[in-house]
Design a protein around this motif. Structure first.
Motif, PDB file in Angstrom:
ATOM      1  N   ALA A 113     -91.433  74.959 -68.366  1.00 21.95           N
ATOM      2  CA  ALA A 113     -90.381  74.402 -69.219  1.00 21.95           C
ATOM      3  C   ALA A 113     -90.039  72.977 -68.799  1.00 21.95           C
ATOM      4  O   ALA A 113     -89.799  72.100 -69.646  1.00 21.95           O
ATOM      5  CB  ALA A 113     -89.143  75.293 -69.167  1.00 21.95           C
ATOM      6  N   MET A 114     -90.009  72.716 -67.498  1.00 21.26           N
ATOM      7  CA  MET A 114     -89.731  71.365 -67.013  1.00 21.26           C
ATOM      8  C   MET A 114     -90.835  70.399 -67.420  1.00 21.26           C
ATOM      9  O   MET A 114     -90.561  69.249 -67.801  1.00 21.26           O
ATOM     10  CB  MET A 114     -89.566  71.380 -65.493  1.00 21.26           C
ATOM     11  CG  MET A 114     -88.353  72.156 -65.005  1.00 21.26           C
ATOM     12  SD  MET A 114     -88.291  72.284 -63.191  1.00 21.26           S
ATOM     13  CE  MET A 114     -87.886  70.585 -62.762  1.00 21.26           C
ATOM     14  N   LEU A 115     -92.079  70.875 -67.361  1.00 23.93           N
ATOM     15  CA  LEU A 115     -93.195  70.027 -67.802  1.00 23.93           C
ATOM     16  C   LEU A 115     -93.116  69.748 -69.296  1.00 23.93           C
ATOM     17  O   LEU A 115     -93.345  68.617 -69.747  1.00 23.93           O
ATOM     18  CB  LEU A 115     -94.522  70.707 -67.465  1.00 23.93           C
ATOM     19  CG  LEU A 115     -94.924  70.730 -65.989  1.00 23.93           C
ATOM     20  CD1 LEU A 115     -96.019  71.757 -65.744  1.00 23.93           C
ATOM     21  CD2 LEU A 115     -95.380  69.354 -65.524  1.00 23.93           C
ATOM     22  N   GLU A 116     -92.772  70.756 -70.066  1.00 21.24           N
ATOM     23  CA  GLU A 116     -92.696  70.586 -71.517  1.00 21.24           C
ATOM     24  C   GLU A 116     -91.593  69.612 -71.901  1.00 21.24           C
ATOM     25  O   GLU A 116     -91.740  68.812 -72.842  1.00 21.24           O
ATOM     26  CB  GLU A 116     -92.485  71.937 -72.191  1.00 21.24           C
ATOM     27  CG  GLU A 116     -92.518  71.867 -73.713  1.00 21.24           C
ATOM     28  CD  GLU A 116     -92.499  73.238 -74.352  1.00 21.24           C
ATOM     29  OE1 GLU A 116     -92.849  73.327 -75.547  1.00 21.24           O
ATOM     30  OE2 GLU A 116     -92.145  74.226 -73.670  1.00 21.24           O
ATOM     31  N   ARG A 117     -90.476  69.653 -71.160  1.00 23.93           N
ATOM     32  CA  ARG A 117     -89.354  68.739 -71.442  1.00 23.93           C
ATOM     33  C   ARG A 117     -89.567  67.367 -70.814  1.00 23.93           C
ATOM     34  O   ARG A 117     -88.717  66.491 -70.942  1.00 23.93           O
ATOM     35  CB  ARG A 117     -88.048  69.351 -70.910  1.00 23.93           C
ATOM     36  CG  ARG A 117     -87.623  70.628 -71.618  1.00 23.93           C
ATOM     37  CD  ARG A 117     -86.199  71.018 -71.232  1.00 23.93           C
ATOM     38  NE  ARG A 117     -86.064  71.295 -69.808  1.00 23.93           N
ATOM     39  CZ  ARG A 117     -86.074  72.506 -69.254  1.00 23.93           C
ATOM     40  NH1 ARG A 117     -86.269  73.573 -70.036  1.00 23.93           N
ATOM     41  NH2 ARG A 117     -85.928  72.674 -67.954  1.00 23.93           N
ATOM     42  N   ARG A 118     -90.666  67.187 -70.104  1.00 22.54           N
ATOM     43  CA  ARG A 118     -90.990  65.919 -69.428  1.00 22.54           C
ATOM     44  C   ARG A 118     -89.992  65.587 -68.320  1.00 22.54           C
ATOM     45  O   ARG A 118     -89.817  64.418 -67.958  1.00 22.54           O
ATOM     46  CB  ARG A 118     -91.052  64.756 -70.424  1.00 22.54           C
ATOM     47  CG  ARG A 118     -92.095  64.930 -71.516  1.00 22.54           C
ATOM     48  CD  ARG A 118     -93.475  64.584 -70.996  1.00 22.54           C
ATOM     49  NE  ARG A 118     -94.492  64.661 -72.045  1.00 22.54           N
ATOM     50  CZ  ARG A 118     -95.748  64.277 -71.900  1.00 22.54           C
ATOM     51  NH1 ARG A 118     -96.131  63.771 -70.744  1.00 22.54           N
ATOM     52  NH2 ARG A 118     -96.607  64.396 -72.878  1.00 22.54           N
ATOM     53  N   GLU A 119     -89.352  66.610 -67.778  1.00 25.84           N
ATOM     54  CA  GLU A 119     -88.468  66.389 -66.630  1.00 25.84           C
ATOM     55  C   GLU A 119     -89.278  66.102 -65.375  1.00 25.84           C
ATOM     56  O   GLU A 119     -88.801  65.429 -64.449  1.00 25.84           O
ATOM     57  CB  GLU A 119     -87.574  67.614 -66.412  1.00 25.84           C
ATOM     58  CG  GLU A 119     -86.572  67.854 -67.532  1.00 25.84           C
ATOM     59  CD  GLU A 119     -85.779  69.135 -67.321  1.00 25.84           C
ATOM     60  OE1 GLU A 119     -85.817  69.676 -66.189  1.00 25.84           O
ATOM     61  OE2 GLU A 119     -85.136  69.588 -68.273  1.00 25.84           O
ATOM     62  N   ILE A 120     -90.482  66.668 -65.328  1.00 27.22           N
ATOM     63  CA  ILE A 120     -91.435  66.359 -64.262  1.00 27.22           C
ATOM     64  C   ILE A 120     -92.793  66.149 -64.923  1.00 27.22           C
ATOM     65  O   ILE A 120     -93.003  66.522 -66.085  1.00 27.22           O
ATOM     66  CB  ILE A 120     -91.544  67.484 -63.208  1.00 27.22           C
ATOM     67  CG1 ILE A 120     -91.992  68.803 -63.870  1.00 27.22           C
ATOM     68  CG2 ILE A 120     -90.238  67.667 -62.457  1.00 27.22           C
ATOM     69  CD1 ILE A 120     -92.348  69.902 -62.883  1.00 27.22           C
ATOM     70  N   GLY A 121     -93.709  65.547 -64.194  1.00 30.35           N
ATOM     71  CA  GLY A 121     -95.070  65.404 -64.673  1.00 30.35           C
ATOM     72  C   GLY A 121     -95.996  66.331 -63.913  1.00 30.35           C
ATOM     73  O   GLY A 121     -95.681  66.784 -62.793  1.00 30.35           O
ATOM     74  N   ALA A 122     -97.154  66.614 -64.497  1.00 35.30           N
ATOM     75  CA  ALA A 122     -98.123  67.463 -63.821  1.00 35.30           C
ATOM     76  C   ALA A 122     -98.606  66.834 -62.520  1.00 35.30           C
ATOM     77  O   ALA A 122     -98.865  67.540 -61.532  1.00 35.30           O
ATOM     78  CB  ALA A 122     -99.306  67.738 -64.755  1.00 35.30           C
ATOM     79  N   ALA A 123     -98.713  65.520 -62.483  1.00 31.73           N
ATOM     80  CA  ALA A 123     -99.137  64.850 -61.253  1.00 31.73           C
ATOM     81  C   ALA A 123     -98.087  65.006 -60.157  1.00 31.73           C
ATOM     82  O   ALA A 123     -98.421  65.204 -58.978  1.00 31.73           O
ATOM     83  CB  ALA A 123     -99.417  63.376 -61.524  1.00 31.73           C
ATOM     84  N   GLU A 124     -96.816  64.934 -60.535  1.00 28.26           N
ATOM     85  CA  GLU A 124     -95.742  65.134 -59.559  1.00 28.26           C
ATOM     86  C   GLU A 124     -95.791  66.563 -59.006  1.00 28.26           C
ATOM     87  O   GLU A 124     -95.642  66.783 -57.793  1.00 28.26           O
ATOM     88  CB  GLU A 124     -94.386  64.877 -60.218  1.00 28.26           C
ATOM     89  CG  GLU A 124     -93.196  65.091 -59.299  1.00 28.26           C
ATOM     90  CD  GLU A 124     -91.863  64.938 -60.017  1.00 28.26           C
ATOM     91  OE1 GLU A 124     -90.822  65.181 -59.386  1.00 28.26           O
ATOM     92  OE2 GLU A 124     -91.866  64.579 -61.225  1.00 28.26           O
ATOM     93  N   LEU A 125     -96.004  67.520 -59.899  1.00 27.88           N
ATOM     94  CA  LEU A 125     -96.090  68.916 -59.456  1.00 27.88           C
ATOM     95  C   LEU A 125     -97.325  69.129 -58.585  1.00 27.88           C
ATOM     96  O   LEU A 125     -97.266  69.842 -57.576  1.00 27.88           O
ATOM     97  CB  LEU A 125     -96.129  69.838 -60.674  1.00 27.88           C
ATOM     98  CG  LEU A 125     -96.300  71.332 -60.385  1.00 27.88           C
ATOM     99  CD1 LEU A 125     -95.203  71.854 -59.477  1.00 27.88           C
ATOM    100  CD2 LEU A 125     -96.335  72.127 -61.694  1.00 27.88           C
ATOM    101  N   MET A 126     -98.430  68.499 -58.944  1.00 29.02           N
ATOM    102  CA  MET A 126     -99.635  68.639 -58.134  1.00 29.02           C
ATOM    103  C   MET A 126     -99.426  68.070 -56.740  1.00 29.02           C
ATOM    104  O   MET A 126     -99.832  68.677 -55.729  1.00 29.02           O
ATOM    105  CB  MET A 126    -100.817  67.944 -58.811  1.00 29.02           C
ATOM    106  CG  MET A 126    -102.124  68.030 -58.029  1.00 29.02           C
ATOM    107  SD  MET A 126    -102.733  69.724 -57.815  1.00 29.02           S
ATOM    108  CE  MET A 126    -103.276  70.070 -59.509  1.00 29.02           C
ATOM    109  N   GLN A 127     -98.778  66.910 -56.651  1.00 32.92           N
ATOM    110  CA  GLN A 127     -98.542  66.318 -55.329  1.00 32.92           C
ATOM    111  C   GLN A 127     -97.644  67.215 -54.491  1.00 32.92           C
ATOM    112  O   GLN A 127     -97.894  67.412 -53.285  1.00 32.92           O
ATOM    113  CB  GLN A 127     -97.912  64.930 -55.473  1.00 32.92           C
ATOM    114  CG  GLN A 127     -97.787  64.182 -54.157  1.00 32.92           C
ATOM    115  CD  GLN A 127     -99.131  63.909 -53.507  1.00 32.92           C
ATOM    116  OE1 GLN A 127     -99.958  63.187 -54.057  1.00 32.92           O
ATOM    117  NE2 GLN A 127     -99.387  64.499 -52.344  1.00 32.92           N
ATOM    118  N   ALA A 128     -96.614  67.791 -55.112  1.00 32.04           N
ATOM    119  CA  ALA A 128     -95.733  68.706 -54.381  1.00 32.04           C
ATOM    120  C   ALA A 128     -96.503  69.931 -53.904  1.00 32.04           C
ATOM    121  O   ALA A 128     -96.290  70.432 -52.787  1.00 32.04           O
ATOM    122  CB  ALA A 128     -94.565  69.123 -55.270  1.00 32.04           C
TER     123      ALA A 128
END
Length: 470
Positions: free
Chosen positions: A13-28
């Motif tokens: 849901a956060m990715l869909e709302r653009r609150e985070i990006g997939a690259a940010e999640l991947m780095q985490a």
């Protein structure tokens, strides 16, 4: 809350709302793996970080494919993922990367998953302790001196340690249930035919194993099952497509739950297992369900006899090419050789007799589910044992006469392909986690997910996170 502690649907849901990006999640995710994986060894064959970040940035720049879009996933190392090796935990297997995805993996990729590597498993998935000569031993995040179970031990430990938010696994003899219980997460063995395997080789004689989802909450479990499930026209006995997530919320008051305990004393249990499991079953009473004890519906010895032979028959068929080749036979672990030779020694009349036992148990179980919506058993007969053991050789004063006898409690479900959810049951006086099997009529996967969701809302055991690992 850190990103890696969130559930998969929340991240989606956060990715869909653009609150985070997939690259940010991947780095985490990569940061979390770097910090804690050395302590537990759950994720293996990790991809190059630069390549993974590039794949995540590509996900950020493309339209969403499905709810898994941009979610990092590591696949159990018994399934092929294009670009990653499939070791099966065995030195007898080639080390070259797979050229294509298995069916289930392709379905997850089509829903947008970004694959980062594999999760560890015992050699060929044999045994419920995740160690092998290729990748070593996976340790329990709640006690790094203990086993994470198996064969989906890497997946369960990675979930518990926050390295992935949702995971796949597979289950022949408890492999989505025992490690889920020992790592304080949910694991679901779907009805046989719900998640088809590979359309390869013989497809009629060996319906024992199946793939399924693992997660830290039942909604993520249901969402991943929605992706994994669905018929394949190339394979027999597939169940029709259903939607689980959008129907998971339900009132469970009035449903009937049967408590099987230790199967009338047939299954040896270490001290504290039955007490923990009984408390978990009684949670449903607080939810308005009716919980009552059930007498053993069939002799455990009959089930074990049928299981021992039919499992060996299936494993002999699966692994015989490696056994026939002297070069690879020499590299198989003894348990695999024992399975193959046991299966090869069975005669056709013996296989027929074992299948008759299996058939009778299916009929009796069907009658039992006319009275009960679900039944409950412990997920394991022992607590997570020291990781340097090969296996438990006895439970209390009872000798375990095979390498897998200590997991006999999972056989009633496995033998006839029933759907089953491991519910995290909390922690014993020893501080170790345990679980219970909640299982039902073949095809009633939804009913079990609804019970699991109500249970989770009342307990949320996975909210008790492991101690610091870095």
């Amino acid at each position: 809350m850190e990103l890696t502690e969130k559930g998969a649907l929340d991240l989606s849901a956060m990715l869909e709302r653009r609150e985070i990006g997939a690259a940010e999640l991947m780095q985490a995710t990569l940061d979390r793996i770097a910090a804690v994986n050395p302590a537990v060894n759950a994720v293996v064959s990790l991809g190059d970080p630069d390549d993974l970040l590039a794949a995540a940035r590509k996900a950020d720049d493309t339209p969403r494919q499905g709810w898994l879009h941009g979610i990092p996933m590591a696949v159990k190392d018994l399934a092929n993922v294009a670009g990653f090796p499939t070791s099966f935990g065995s030195p007898a297997m080639p080390t070259a990367p797979a050229k294509s995805d298995d069916l289930m993996v392709a379905r997850m990729r089509a829903a947008g998953a970004v694959f980062i590597g594999k999760t560890n498993t015992p050699e060929f998935g044999l045994g419920s302790h995740t160690f092998n000569p290729v990748h070593g031993t996976t340790l329990n995040p709640y006690d790094a001196g203990r086993s994470a179970g198996g064969s989906s031990g890497g997946a369960a430990a990675a979930l518990a340690a926050g390295m992935v938010s949702v995971a796949d696994g597979s289950d022949m003899m408890g492999s989505l249930r025992n490690p889920a219980g020992w790592n304080n997460v949910y694991g679901m063995r779907p009805s046989w035919g719900r998640v088809p395997g590979e359309p390869l080789g013989e497809m009629f004689l060996h319906p024992l194993a199946t793939s399924g989802p693992m997660a830290r909450n039942p909604r993520d479990l249901a969402a991943l099952l929605d992706v994994q499930a669905g018929p394949d026209p190339r394979q027999p006995f597939c169940l029709p497509q259903e939607s689980f997530l959008d129907r998971i919320a339900a009132q469970v008051g009035g449903r009937r739950i049967g408590w099987l305990g230790d199967w009338g004393g047939a299954y040896e249990m270490e001290p504290g297992i039955l007490e923990l499991s009984g408390r978990a079953a009684r949670v449903f009473e607080d939810l308005g369900a009716i919980v009552e004890p059930v007498a053993p519906p069939i002799e455990a010895a009959q089930l074990w006899e049928a299981w021992l032979g039919l499992r060996a028959f299936a494993n002999a068929g699966r692994l015989d090419p490696l056994y026939q080749n002297p070069a690879t036979r020499a590299r198989l672990k003894p348990d695999a050789v024992w399975e193959i030779e046991t299966g090869r020694a069975l005669t056709a009349p013996e296989i027929q007799r074992l299948s008759l036992i299996r058939s009778e148990w299916y009929r009796r179980a069907a009658a039992l589910f006319d009275s009960y919506d679900a039944l409950v058993l412990p997920s394991a007969q022992v607590w997570p044992f020291p990781a340097d053991w090969e296996r438990p050789h006895r439970i209390n004063d009872t000798e375990m006469d095979t390498y897998h006898r200590w997991m006999e409690v999972v056989v009633p479900v496995s033998l006839i392909g029933l759907p089953c959810v491991n519910l995290p049951a909390g922690f014993g006086a020893n501080g170790l986690p345990g679980g219970v099997q909640l299982f039902g009529r073949h095809g009633n996967d939804l009913g079990l997910l609804q019970l699991a969701e109500a249970y989770h809302q009342a307990t949320d055991w996975p909210g008790k996170r492991p101690p610091p690992l870095s």
